[in-house]
Design a protein around this motif. Structure first.
Motif, PDB file in Angstrom:
ATOM      1  N   SER A   1       0.840  -1.191   0.000  1.00  0.00           N
ATOM      2  CA  SER A   1       0.000   0.000   0.000  1.00  0.00           C
ATOM      3  C   SER A   1       0.875   1.241   0.000  1.00  0.00           C
ATOM      4  N   ILE A   2       0.357   2.282  -0.586  1.00  0.00           N
ATOM      5  CA  ILE A   2       1.036   3.568  -0.600  1.00  0.00           C
ATOM      6  C   ILE A   2      -0.024   4.645  -0.399  1.00  0.00           C
ATOM      7  N   HIS A   3       0.280   5.626   0.423  1.00  0.00           N
ATOM      8  CA  HIS A   3      -0.691   6.686   0.673  1.00  0.00           C
ATOM      9  C   HIS A   3       0.015   8.030   0.742  1.00  0.00           C
ATOM     10  N   SER A   4      -0.711   9.048   0.379  1.00  0.00           N
ATOM     11  CA  SER A   4      -0.179  10.402   0.415  1.00  0.00           C
ATOM     12  C   SER A   4      -1.222  11.330   1.015  1.00  0.00           C
ATOM     13  N   THR A   5      -0.738  12.281   1.816  1.00  0.00           N
ATOM     14  CA  THR A   5      -1.633  13.245   2.459  1.00  0.00           C
ATOM     15  C   THR A   5      -1.205  14.660   2.086  1.00  0.00           C
ATOM     16  N   PHE A   6      -2.178  15.468   1.697  1.00  0.00           N
ATOM     17  CA  PHE A   6      -1.942  16.868   1.384  1.00  0.00           C
ATOM     18  C   PHE A   6      -2.648  17.700   2.452  1.00  0.00           C
ATOM     19  N   LYS A   7      -1.887  18.501   3.156  1.00  0.00           N
ATOM     20  CA  LYS A   7      -2.432  19.264   4.279  1.00  0.00           C
ATOM     21  C   LYS A   7      -2.291  20.756   4.006  1.00  0.00           C
ATOM     22  N   TYR A   8      -3.356  21.495   4.317  1.00  0.00           N
ATOM     23  CA  TYR A   8      -3.340  22.952   4.159  1.00  0.00           C
ATOM     24  C   TYR A   8      -3.803  23.600   5.456  1.00  0.00           C
ATOM     25  N   VAL A   9      -3.050  24.608   5.921  1.00  0.00           N
ATOM     26  CA  VAL A   9      -3.413  25.388   7.100  1.00  0.00           C
ATOM     27  C   VAL A   9      -3.426  26.864   6.710  1.00  0.00           C
ATOM     28  N   GLY A  10      -4.529  27.539   6.988  1.00  0.00           N
ATOM     29  CA  GLY A  10      -4.676  28.929   6.582  1.00  0.00           C
ATOM     30  C   GLY A  10      -3.887  29.904   7.449  1.00  0.00           C
ATOM     31  N   LYS A  11      -3.943  31.141   7.073  1.00  0.00           N
ATOM     32  CA  LYS A  11      -3.214  32.200   7.772  1.00  0.00           C
ATOM     33  C   LYS A  11      -3.716  32.356   9.206  1.00  0.00           C
ATOM     34  N   GLN A  12      -2.776  32.696  10.114  1.00  0.00           N
ATOM     35  CA  GLN A  12      -3.111  32.911  11.509  1.00  0.00           C
ATOM     36  C   GLN A  12      -2.577  34.279  11.954  1.00  0.00           C
ATOM     37  N   TYR A  13      -3.463  35.070  12.532  1.00  0.00           N
ATOM     38  CA  TYR A  13      -3.001  36.305  13.178  1.00  0.00           C
ATOM     39  C   TYR A  13      -2.433  35.953  14.550  1.00  0.00           C
ATOM     40  N   VAL A  14      -1.452  36.734  14.997  1.00  0.00           N
ATOM     41  CA  VAL A  14      -0.812  36.440  16.277  1.00  0.00           C
ATOM     42  C   VAL A  14      -1.173  37.452  17.351  1.00  0.00           C
ATOM     43  N   ASP A  15      -1.943  38.476  16.995  1.00  0.00           N
ATOM     44  CA  ASP A  15      -2.345  39.475  17.986  1.00  0.00           C
ATOM     45  C   ASP A  15      -3.810  39.830  17.795  1.00  0.00           C
ATOM     46  N   ASN A  16      -4.373  40.476  18.803  1.00  0.00           N
ATOM     47  CA  ASN A  16      -5.799  40.826  18.759  1.00  0.00           C
ATOM     48  C   ASN A  16      -6.107  41.872  17.697  1.00  0.00           C
ATOM     49  N   ALA A  17      -5.115  42.707  17.362  1.00  0.00           N
ATOM     50  CA  ALA A  17      -5.342  43.779  16.389  1.00  0.00           C
ATOM     51  C   ALA A  17      -5.276  43.278  14.952  1.00  0.00           C
ATOM     52  N   ASN A  18      -4.934  42.004  14.738  1.00  0.00           N
ATOM     53  CA  ASN A  18      -4.832  41.413  13.403  1.00  0.00           C
ATOM     54  C   ASN A  18      -3.815  42.140  12.517  1.00  0.00           C
ATOM     55  N   THR A  19      -2.627  42.362  13.056  1.00  0.00           N
ATOM     56  CA  THR A  19      -1.560  43.024  12.311  1.00  0.00           C
ATOM     57  C   THR A  19      -1.077  42.113  11.191  1.00  0.00           C
ATOM     58  N   GLU A  20      -1.186  42.602   9.941  1.00  0.00           N
ATOM     59  CA  GLU A  20      -0.840  41.771   8.789  1.00  0.00           C
ATOM     60  C   GLU A  20       0.645  41.441   8.748  1.00  0.00           C
ATOM     61  N   ALA A  21       1.492  42.392   9.117  1.00  0.00           N
ATOM     62  CA  ALA A  21       2.936  42.192   8.993  1.00  0.00           C
ATOM     63  C   ALA A  21       3.460  41.062   9.866  1.00  0.00           C
ATOM     64  N   SER A  22       2.803  40.792  10.990  1.00  0.00           N
ATOM     65  CA  SER A  22       3.286  39.759  11.912  1.00  0.00           C
ATOM     66  C   SER A  22       2.507  38.453  11.813  1.00  0.00           C
TER      67      SER A  22
END
Length: 545
Positions: free
Chosen positions: A465-486
């Motif tokens: 048997s052979i199997h492959s998994t493709f995983k995608y994780v979307g963008k995450q903000y790291v602060d409450n203000a949703n600063t795009e640069a960080s």
């Protein structure tokens, strides 16, 4: 019963008709290795008794520097069954010793293949946990079943780190007037020794159209927390008996849960369920008066009532619609209320988190195609947001938000292309945001709005048997203000696995992050990021005697 966030029910098999002995050995990237041995007695102890034992060890140097780990585990299962009664005893003992790199990677270093692996000798985490349980099931008759789980859990461990230039005051070492501002290097260990014991009985009654489950849980927990320091560089502390305990507190919690869950089948198409759960937590913290520690004694009592109701409508043999609405609540964390090794702290107020969950879904099945779609809306009160403490490694800063909303749609699709090829796709599109206040409609930090996993498996008579998994994780903000640069960028991962069996021998291998993607798993607003591992390989050999 209703849980906060979700429940996982794990069934571990003990009895087997045939005796077996299985050896497993594997090795891979980052000096990773695994070895295990499993034995099942089969019918050697009679038709009514089964024994299963397993021992294993995992070691790894880790992706980042100073990230070594060694894990040892032992499990034993004994089962005895008669016509109406089954008793199972399980013991699981595990020990882990790991070097923890608490700090992240700063700035653009996170995109440098060498610098993103940097670390320093930060923490050593050492923990031994023992779990013992007795599971009993007694069938009274065709309509009535009694079940119970009795368990005992004991844990003991510490995490340690070297500290430089710390004041005597901060570690209760200022025994003599005028010593408070003196400094020393030292080795610090924070310990926890916890015990909890409990039982969880349930009774099931099957009537013509009704199923009724009545049950609960009673649990007593105690956690002894204390800190020790030693290896002082300042000669003024040469005569201090080490290890010196500089703080200590005992946390106690007694939890009681009762519930009734009923299912009513109106006809062969319509099924309705309702549930009511009551939870009580009686919590107490007793702090020892050591040096500057004030010796707080704090009590709290929480009572929760969680109703839930739902339905399943079988439209046709292949299609059904389901839905539910329910609540669940959770008591605050200890660290939201106390800072046991901060001498000037006063107990803080903290509120229970509460979920109101609405769900509506559709399940359809055809000859080669199955799909499940679920739409959900979760309203939360007092949601706890965690941020890593920049100044104090190993700790979090907690923030509670009055109102938040989590809403989205989930997919789970399985397609059998032919006898050898299967495809499975699950995904979630969500919107998690602050509801009200100055941050109204801002995205909640560290929660991606898109998740997807696509797996393809080819199996030839189950020998290859052979199997492959493709995983995608979307963008995450790291602060409450949703600063795009960080913000943490979205990323894709591709994993590949292969397995081949020859009689009693099974060979397998996998490549994680096949495309060698540089990605980030987590970020904090103060500029630190945590890297995900680049391409890694693992190979395993299993032989059944």
């Amino acid at each position: 019963a209703a849980a906060f966030g979700g429940s996982i029910n794990v069934h571990t098999k003990i009895k087997s008709n045939n005796p077996s002995l299985e050896a497993n050995i594997g090795t891979g990237s980052f000096n990773s290795s695994k070895i295990s041995m499993q034995y099942n007695a089969g019918n050697n102890w009679g038709n009514n008794t089964g024994i299963n034992m397993r021992i294993s060890q995992i070691t790894s140097s880790g992706y980042r520097k100073y990230h070594n780990s060694i894990q040892n585990a032992l499990s034993i299962g004994i089962e005895h069954s008669t016509k109406n009664l089954t008793n199972q005893f399980r013991a699981l003992i595990g020990h882990v010793n790991s070097d923890l790199t608490w700090d992240g990677i700063y700035g653009d270093n996170i995109y440098d293949r060498e610098l993103r692996r940097d670390g320093y000798k930060g923490f050593t985490d050492d923990f031994l946990q023992q779990i013992y349980s007795i599971n009993s099931r007694y069938t009274i008759d065709e309509q009535s079943v009694i079940q119970n789980t009795f368990y005992y859990v004991k844990g003991s461990g510490y995490y340690e780190t070297e500290k430089s230039g710390k004041t005597f005051y901060s570690y209760n070492l200022d025994f003599i007037d005028g010593w408070a501002d003196n400094t020393t290097d030292l080795l610090r260990r924070k310990w926890i020794v916890n015990n909890y014991i409990g039982l969880s009985p349930s009774y099931t009654l099957l009537l013509n159209r009704f199923r009724i489950d009545i049950g609960g849980e009673f649990r007593i927990y105690s956690g002894d927390h204390f800190g020790e320091v030693s290896q002082f560089s300042n000669p003024l502390l040469a005569l201090v008996s080490t290890p010196y305990t500089y703080y200590k507190y005992l946390g106690k919690k007694q939890s009681t849960t009762t519930y009734i869950h009923s299912t009513y089948s109106a006809n062969e198409y319509v099924h309705i369920f309702a549930e009511l759960q009551y939870v009580n937590h009686d919590w107490k913290m007793e702090q020892d008066k050591i040096g500057h520690a004030q010796g707080h004694i704090i009590n709290a009592n929480w009572n929760f009532l969680n109703p839930r109701i739902g339905f399943n409508y079988q439209c046709t043999n292949n299609h059904s619609i389901f839905g539910k609405v329910g609540t669940s609540q959770k008591e605050p964390k200890d660290d939201q209320i106390i800072d046991a090794d901060e001498w000037a702290f006063n107990p803080k107020g903290a509120y229970p988190e509460k979920i109101i969950d609405y769900e509506l879904g559709l399940h359809s099945s055809f000859k080669n195609f199955n799909t499940l779609i679920n739409i959900y809306l979760i309203q939360m009160e007092n949601e706890v947001l965690e941020n890593i403490d920049f100044e104090e490694e190993g700790q979090y800063i907690y923030e509670q938000v009055d109102q938040t909303t989590h809403q989205g749609i989930e997919f789970d699709i399985h397609y059998t292309i032919n006898e050898k090829i299967n495809l499975n796709w699950n995904a979630a599109l969500s919107h998690n945001y602050f509801n009200g206040g100055t941050l109204n409609n801002k995205h909640l930090p560290k929660q991606p709005n898109q998740l997807s996993n696509l797996s393809i498996e080819y199996c030839s008579q189950c020998e290859f048997s052979i199997h492959s998994t493709f995983k995608y994780v979307g963008k995450q903000y790291v602060d409450n203000a949703n600063t795009e640069a960080s913000a943490v960028d979205n990323y894709y991962l591709v994993n590949l696995g292969i397995k081949y069996s020859i009689g009693s021998l099974t060979l397998s291998g996998k490549i994680n992050n096949l495309l060698d993607t540089l990605y980030i798993t987590h970020g904090e607003s103060w500029g630190a990021y945590w890297p995900g591992a680049t391409r890694s390989i693992y190979m395993e050999m299993k032989y059944q005697f």
